[in-house]
Design a protein around this motif. Structure first.
Motif, mmCIF file in Angstrom:
data_model
loop_
_atom_site.group_PDB
_atom_site.id
_atom_site.type_symbol
_atom_site.label_atom_id
_atom_site.label_comp_id
_atom_site.label_asym_id
_atom_site.label_seq_id
_atom_site.Cartn_x
_atom_site.Cartn_y
_atom_site.Cartn_z
ATOM 1 N N ARG A 125 0.840 -1.197 0.000
ATOM 2 C CA ARG A 125 0.000 0.000 0.000
ATOM 3 C C ARG A 125 0.872 1.243 0.000
ATOM 4 N N PRO A 126 0.518 2.243 -0.795
ATOM 5 C CA PRO A 126 1.256 3.509 -0.714
ATOM 6 C C PRO A 126 1.125 4.090 0.686
ATOM 7 N N HIS A 135 6.695 8.600 8.677
ATOM 8 C CA HIS A 135 5.730 8.907 9.735
ATOM 9 C C HIS A 135 5.232 7.633 10.413
ATOM 10 N N GLN A 136 5.151 6.543 9.661
ATOM 11 C CA GLN A 136 4.750 5.278 10.275
ATOM 12 C C GLN A 136 5.798 4.823 11.292
ATOM 13 N N TYR A 137 7.073 4.882 10.912
ATOM 14 C CA TYR A 137 8.132 4.483 11.830
ATOM 15 C C TYR A 137 8.200 5.416 13.027
ATOM 16 N N ALA A 138 7.979 6.712 12.782
ATOM 17 C CA ALA A 138 7.987 7.665 13.891
ATOM 18 C C ALA A 138 6.905 7.301 14.910
ATOM 19 N N GLU A 196 9.821 -5.982 -6.684
ATOM 20 C CA GLU A 196 8.634 -5.208 -7.049
ATOM 21 C C GLU A 196 8.739 -3.739 -6.664
ATOM 22 N N GLY A 197 9.757 -3.406 -5.873
ATOM 23 C CA GLY A 197 9.881 -2.026 -5.404
ATOM 24 C C GLY A 197 8.929 -1.680 -4.287
#
Length: 294
Positions: A83-84, A89-92, A168-169
Motif C-alpha cells: 500500500r502507498p 511517519h509510520q516508523y515515527a 517489485e519495489g
C-alpha cells in the motif's frame, strides 16, 4: 510515552521533539574508562565494544554482539508494504509507541528517507560476520552498518518473501540509527529486508534516525555565528564599493549556516556504565570477547 511534537520536513522527513521522557532510554549506550562501550536493551547487553589503540589517534573499535536484541517495531505485513504510504511517519509513530526497546528519549530526533549511500557502506563495510567484528576508523572514518542480530541466509523463507518485494519495489525500508560512537549505523529494524535487498543486487531503502542538537545548544551556536557575522559585516562596511560582491556572499553564507544549524547531526548520548570497567570486563569474559591490542 506521549506523542512528540512534530516538525514536518516534507514527505521524506520529520523532526520529533520528545518531551517528558528523560533518559536513559530502553536502548542506550553506556561507557566505561579505557574505550569500553556497551549497548544495552533494557537490562540485556546486546553489544560490547573496545577501542583499539595504534598509529591513529582513534585506530578502530572491536565489537562483539550478544543474542537477544528485539526490534522496537512490529513486522510490516505484506499487504501493508504494497500500500502507498509514508514510512517515515509510520516508523515515527511506532517508535513513539514502542513500550520498550527503542532509543528515543528527551530531545530532538530526525527521521528521514535515504536511498543512496556510498558503495562501501553496504557493499564493503556491512558487518556480516557474527558475533565479532572490527570497525576501522583509520581510513578517514568507517560509516558502515552493524546488524544487532545474526543475518538470515538468502534462501530463508522470510528473506525469499522480502526478495519478491525488493524486485517489485515495495520493500519496507530498513530502520537505521546513526551512532557517532561507532562512526556508523546500527540496524534497529529490517535485518531480513536488508539481506533480501542486497541479495537482489539493490541498496536497501532506509529510514535513518539521527540525534539533533537540543534547541538551547543550536541557539547558542547561532548567537556565536551571528556575532561573527556582524564583525565581518563591520569590516566589509569600511571597504570600498567594490566589496559589494563579498558582502552578498557573506550574507548568503550566513543564511545557509543559520538555516542548517537546527538540523545538524549531534553526538549520540551515552551514560556511565554501572560498575565501570570491572563490570564491562566481567561481561566480556562471560561473552568470551577477546580484545586484541596487537
Amino acid at each position: 510515552m506521549g506523542t512528540a511534537h512534530r516538525e514536518l520536513l516534507g514527505a521524506g522527513g520529520v523532526v520529533l521533539d520528545v518531551r517528558d521522557r528523560p533518559g536513559p532510554p530502553p536502548l542506550r549506550f553506556e561507557c566505561a574508562p579505557g574505550g569500553r562501550l556497551l549497548l544495552r536493551q533494557g537490562e540485556r547487553p546486546v553489544l560490547l565494544g573496545r577501542e583499539e589503540e595504534g598509529g591513529c589517534s582513534r585506530e578502530g573499535l572491536f565489537v562483539h554482539r550478544l543474542a537477544g536484541y528485539r526490534s522496537p517495531l512490529p513486522p510490516p505485513r505484506s499487504a501493508r508494504q504494497r500500500r502507498p504510504g509514508n514510512w517515515v511517519h509510520q516508523y515515527a509513530r511506532w517508535l513513539e509507541e514502542a513500550p520498550q526497546g527503542g532509543p528515543l528519549h528527551e530531545g530532538r530526533w530526525h527521521l528521514g528517507e535515504r536511498h543512496r549511500f556510498p558503495m562501501y557502506v553496504w557493499w564493503g563495510d556491512f558487518l556480516r560476520d557474527w558475533p565479532g567484528g572490527h570497525l576501522d576508523w583509520c581510513r578517514g572514518g568507517w560509516e558502515g552498518v552493524v546488524p544487532l542480530r545474526p543475518l538470515s541466509p538468502e534462501d530463508d523463507p522470510r528473506v525469499k518473501a522480502y526478495r519478491k518485494h525488493a524486485r517489485e519495489g515495495t520493500l519496507a525500508p530498513v530502520l537505521l540509527w546513526w551512532v557517532t560512537l561507532l562512526d556508523g549505523w546500527v540496524i534497529l529494524d529490517g535485518h531480513d529486508r536488508a539481506v533480501a535487498s542486497l541479495a537482489e543486487g539493490r541498496t536497501p531503502p532506509c529510514v535513518v534516525l539521527t540525534r539533533l542538537p537540543d534547541e538551547e545548544d543550536w541557539r547558542r551556536t547561532a548567537d556565536e555565528v551571528t556575532q561573527g557575522h556582524e564583525r565581518s559585516r563591520e569590516q566589509l562596511a569600511a571597504r570600498p564599493a567594490d566589496a559589494e560582491r563579498e558582502r552578498d556572499t557573506l550574507v548568503r553564507a550566513y543564511g545557509d549556516v543559520m538555516s542548517s544549524l537546527p538540523y545538524e547531526e549531534a553526538p549520540t548520548p551515552s551514560w556511565p556504565l554501572p560498575g565501570g570497567a570491572p563490570a564491562w570486563d566481567a561481561l566480556a569474559r562471560a561473552a568470551m570477547f577477546q580484545f586484541r591490542s596487537d
